[in-house]
Every structure is written in C-alpha cells, then in structure tokens.
Design a protein around this motif. Structure first.
Motif, PDB file in Angstrom:
ATOM      1  N   PHE A 187      13.752   4.481  -7.225  1.00 46.85           N
ATOM      2  CA  PHE A 187      13.817   4.656  -8.666  1.00 46.85           C
ATOM      3  C   PHE A 187      14.823   3.675  -9.269  1.00 46.85           C
ATOM      4  N   VAL A 188      14.400   3.057 -10.381  1.00 52.84           N
ATOM      5  CA  VAL A 188      15.289   2.182 -11.133  1.00 52.84           C
ATOM      6  C   VAL A 188      15.739   2.853 -12.429  1.00 52.84           C
ATOM      7  N   SER A 189      15.055   3.934 -12.814  1.00 52.98           N
ATOM      8  CA  SER A 189      15.463   4.799 -13.921  1.00 52.98           C
ATOM      9  C   SER A 189      14.902   6.180 -13.612  1.00 52.98           C
ATOM     10  N   ARG A 190      15.068   7.109 -14.540  1.00 49.30           N
ATOM     11  CA  ARG A 190      14.589   8.459 -14.276  1.00 49.30           C
ATOM     12  C   ARG A 190      13.074   8.502 -14.091  1.00 49.30           C
ATOM     13  N   ARG A 191      12.326   7.566 -14.702  1.00 51.33           N
ATOM     14  CA  ARG A 191      10.872   7.594 -14.628  1.00 51.33           C
ATOM     15  C   ARG A 191      10.252   6.396 -13.902  1.00 51.33           C
ATOM     16  N   MET A 192      10.888   5.244 -13.961  1.00 49.36           N
ATOM     17  CA  MET A 192      10.328   4.036 -13.353  1.00 49.36           C
ATOM     18  C   MET A 192      10.805   3.896 -11.907  1.00 49.36           C
ATOM     19  N   PHE A 193       9.895   3.422 -11.042  1.00 45.65           N
ATOM     20  CA  PHE A 193      10.270   3.194  -9.650  1.00 45.65           C
ATOM     21  C   PHE A 193       9.418   2.062  -9.083  1.00 45.65           C
ATOM     22  N   TRP A 194       9.893   1.513  -7.976  1.00 46.10           N
ATOM     23  CA  TRP A 194       9.127   0.541  -7.185  1.00 46.10           C
ATOM     24  C   TRP A 194       8.671   1.233  -5.923  1.00 46.10           C
ATOM     25  N   GLN A 195       7.427   0.983  -5.547  1.00 47.88           N
ATOM     26  CA  GLN A 195       6.840   1.686  -4.413  1.00 47.88           C
ATOM     27  C   GLN A 195       6.379   0.714  -3.334  1.00 47.88           C
ATOM     28  N   GLY A 196       6.638   1.085  -2.093  1.00 44.40           N
ATOM     29  CA  GLY A 196       6.079   0.398  -0.943  1.00 44.40           C
ATOM     30  C   GLY A 196       5.260   1.391  -0.131  1.00 44.40           C
ATOM     31  N   ARG A 197       4.107   0.949   0.379  1.00 41.19           N
ATOM     32  CA  ARG A 197       3.223   1.872   1.087  1.00 41.19           C
ATOM     33  C   ARG A 197       2.631   1.205   2.313  1.00 41.19           C
ATOM     34  N   ARG A 211      -8.637   0.688   9.618  1.00 47.54           N
ATOM     35  CA  ARG A 211      -8.263   0.199   8.294  1.00 47.54           C
ATOM     36  C   ARG A 211      -6.753   0.301   8.156  1.00 47.54           C
ATOM     37  N   SER A 212      -6.120  -0.791   7.809  1.00 45.10           N
ATOM     38  CA  SER A 212      -4.672  -0.790   7.612  1.00 45.10           C
ATOM     39  C   SER A 212      -4.344  -1.429   6.273  1.00 45.10           C
ATOM     40  N   LEU A 213      -3.228  -1.019   5.709  1.00 45.70           N
ATOM     41  CA  LEU A 213      -2.850  -1.479   4.367  1.00 45.70           C
ATOM     42  C   LEU A 213      -1.337  -1.534   4.250  1.00 45.70           C
ATOM     43  N   LEU A 214      -0.847  -2.594   3.650  1.00 48.87           N
ATOM     44  CA  LEU A 214       0.558  -2.725   3.259  1.00 48.87           C
ATOM     45  C   LEU A 214       0.587  -3.130   1.794  1.00 48.87           C
ATOM     46  N   GLY A 215       1.288  -2.347   0.964  1.00 47.33           N
ATOM     47  CA  GLY A 215       1.279  -2.619  -0.470  1.00 47.33           C
ATOM     48  C   GLY A 215       2.632  -2.420  -1.097  1.00 47.33           C
ATOM     49  N   PHE A 216       2.779  -3.031  -2.281  1.00 49.30           N
ATOM     50  CA  PHE A 216       4.036  -2.969  -3.022  1.00 49.30           C
ATOM     51  C   PHE A 216       3.728  -3.108  -4.498  1.00 49.30           C
ATOM     52  N   GLY A 217       4.423  -2.300  -5.341  1.00 49.39           N
ATOM     53  CA  GLY A 217       4.202  -2.411  -6.774  1.00 49.39           C
ATOM     54  C   GLY A 217       4.979  -1.387  -7.567  1.00 49.39           C
ATOM     55  N   PRO A 218       4.856  -1.400  -8.901  1.00 44.82           N
ATOM     56  CA  PRO A 218       5.615  -0.499  -9.767  1.00 44.82           C
ATOM     57  C   PRO A 218       4.938   0.861  -9.888  1.00 44.82           C
TER      58      PRO A 218
END
Length: 334
Positions: A187-197, A211-218
C-alpha cells in the motif's frame, strides 16, 4: 507492595476504560468491543462469551471507546465518530472530529469498525472441502479441497489461494489438477497499492497441461472493514502455456483482477467473488478467464457451509479449455 497494588488497579481501570459498553432495555450492562451493526444485530466481541449477537431494538444506550464508521445518506462517505451516551434512553451522541450530533438509535442502520491501516501481523482464511462417492454400475469418486489465506502487517498484504480437484470413475481419471496463486500488495496510501502476483496451474489430463503467470501493476481498495472488502487491480503479466503435444508458448498479457467479500445478516452469511481476466498482447489465446463466486453460511465462528461456482476458460489457444464447476461442502474459517 502498596505501589504494586496501586499499579495493578490503574492498569485494570485503564483496560476497563477502553471497553465499549452496551446498556440493554432490561437493565443489563455489557462490556466488550463493538464490531458491527448489520441486519438488526449488534455484534459485541467479549473475552467471557466470545462474539455475542444482540438484538438492536433491545439496546437502550451505547458507548464506544474508539471511532466507528457510519454509512448514512446525510453523512459523508465512510464518516467516523465515537458513540457517547446522551443520558436519555434510545438516543446516542455521534462525537466526530468536526461535530457532535444527537440522534435516535433507530436512525442507525449500519455501524462498522474500520480495520486499522497500519498494524501488527493479522491472519485469516478458509479451507473448503467437498467430496462425493457413488457406487452403482460404476464407482465414482470426486474430491476437491481449496484454501484461501491472508496476512497483513504494516503496509504489506499477503494472499495465498490454492485448489485441488480429483475425479475418478472406476479406474479412469476424469479430472486431476491443482493450481495456486500468491499475491503481494504494498500500500502507498489507504486505498492505493501496487500488486505483484505469481500463479501456476497444473493439469495432468488436458493437452494444455501447465499455465504460469508473473504480473505486476496498480490496485485500488474500495473498502476494508468488519463488513467486508473490495479491491481491483490491473496487471501487466508474463504468461507461459505448456502443451503436451506442441511447443510451449510465451507472451505478455494485460489483465484485471478483483476480490470482493461482503457479510450479511449480522455476519451470518457471506457473499464472495474473486478472479482475473487476461487479454494476450499479440499471441496465443484470445483471453484467459478464472473466476469464482459463492455464498457461505457461518454455522459457528469457525465452521461454515458453502455453495460456489467456478469458471475457468482459455479461448483461442491451440486447445480451447472451458469448464464450469459447481460445488457444495463444508468450510473451516478463522
């Protein structure tokens, strides 16, 4: 000795002062932690009787030590205020940072204890079990188990989901697969975060076997409190498809994920859905969908009954894969 007894008395008084207090119309006085008002029930968490569900129309007065969150038409979104006794039965004072307002208890339809933005480690999760054994002209065995674990500390949130399915008729396997996904949010604020999966699916029967997946985003957290949580995320992902009869495929994809959970009826029922939808950038599949939705009935604080539907589909690949599965079973919640 006198100093020790005095210190203990001060400590006990401070602990008592931190407790929320509920006065009932029959004269009973209860202390604990108010967690939720929903569906005409006030939930009071106590150390002497667990979580107690009180009928809201039997509450005479109410007082909370910490701010609670209210959702009412004439109040700002996610308005927070302490509840103070007004000295008059059936009324309460909302003591907010900007105003003090007296109102009738009957005007309050929802009270929610907000989750702290920063805090120590906290854990929760569920394990769902379903099985079906049939013996007629054929011997059939269906078994599935799924888990969902969450952990939170400070600005970090962890989530681990996994699922295992095995279907067998006589000596023939009809389905045999497992999948797992780990998600890390910062989390960068109470509501916004960056996610890695990171995600991996393994199927022992289909041609599309891996099936494999690596992802990143807001991501964005719409709400997270005692009544439930809802968040969405957008990801840029590196995807790999592994086939039994063809070369592996590697490509990038854009996707959106969601995670929704909402309690109803004083935390007696739980509605949930989560999943992700990916669209490849210039190759191997038209889209990739994994989604789950269901309803859970909480029999006790830890045991539940659930019914859910799961949809998995990969369209436009060398082998189209599509399955909708319905399951009913027993869940363990904490």
């Amino acid at each position: 000795m006198t100093k020790f007894l005095f210190g203990m008395a001060v400590l006990l008084l401070s602990v008592a002062a931190q407790a929320d207090t509920v006065w009932m119309v029959n004269g009973d006085r209860l202390t604990g932690k108010v967690t939720l008002l929903d569906g005409g029930k006030l939930l009071l968490e106590t150390d002497y009787g667990g979580t107690i569900a009180l009928q809201w129309d039997k509450v005479r007065e109410l007082e909370t030590d910490e701010p609670m969150q209210f959702r009412m038409p004439d109040l700002p979104v996610d308005y927070q205020a302490r509840l103070e006794t007004s000295g008059e039965a059936g009324k309460v004072i909302l003591a907010g940072s900007d105003q003090r307002r007296e109102m009738a208890l009957t005007e309050l339809d929802s009270i929610v204890r907000p989750h702290p933005f920063l805090g120590d480690w906290s854990f929760g999760g569920t394990v769902d079990l379903a099985g079906d054994w049939r013996l007629n002209s054929h011997r059939s065995q269906d078994f599935s188990v799924a888990g969902n674990f969450q952990g939170r500390h400070g600005l970090w949130r962890h989530s681990l989901r996994w699922d295992y399915l095995r279907k067998k008729q006589d000596s023939d396997l009809k389905s045999h697969r497992y999948n797992g996904a780990y998600t890390l949010d910062r989390f960068v604020s109470r509501r916004m975060f960056w996610q890695g999966r990171a995600q991996y699916d393994r199927d022992f029967l289909e041609d599309l076997s891996r099936r494999s997946l690596l992802g990143f985003g807001p991501g964005y957290q719409f709400w997270d409190d005692e009544l439930g949580a809802f968040s969405v995320s957008g990801l840029l992902a590196k995807v790999r498809f592994g086939y039994r009869t063809a070369d592996d495929a590697n490509f990038y994809a854009l996707g959106v994920g969601w995670d929704y959970m909402r309690y109803f009826g004083g935390k007696q029922f739980q509605l949930f859905t989560h999943g992700e939808f990916y669209r490849p950038i210039g190759n191997d599949a038209d889209y990739n969908l994994k989604a789950e939705a269901g309803l859970r009935y909480l029999v006790t604080n830890w045991a539940s009954l659930y019914a859910k539907a799961t949809r998995s589909q990969v369209a436009g690949a060398l082998e189209n894969v599509a399955e909708t599965r319905f399951s009913v079973g027993l869940g363990v919640t904490w």
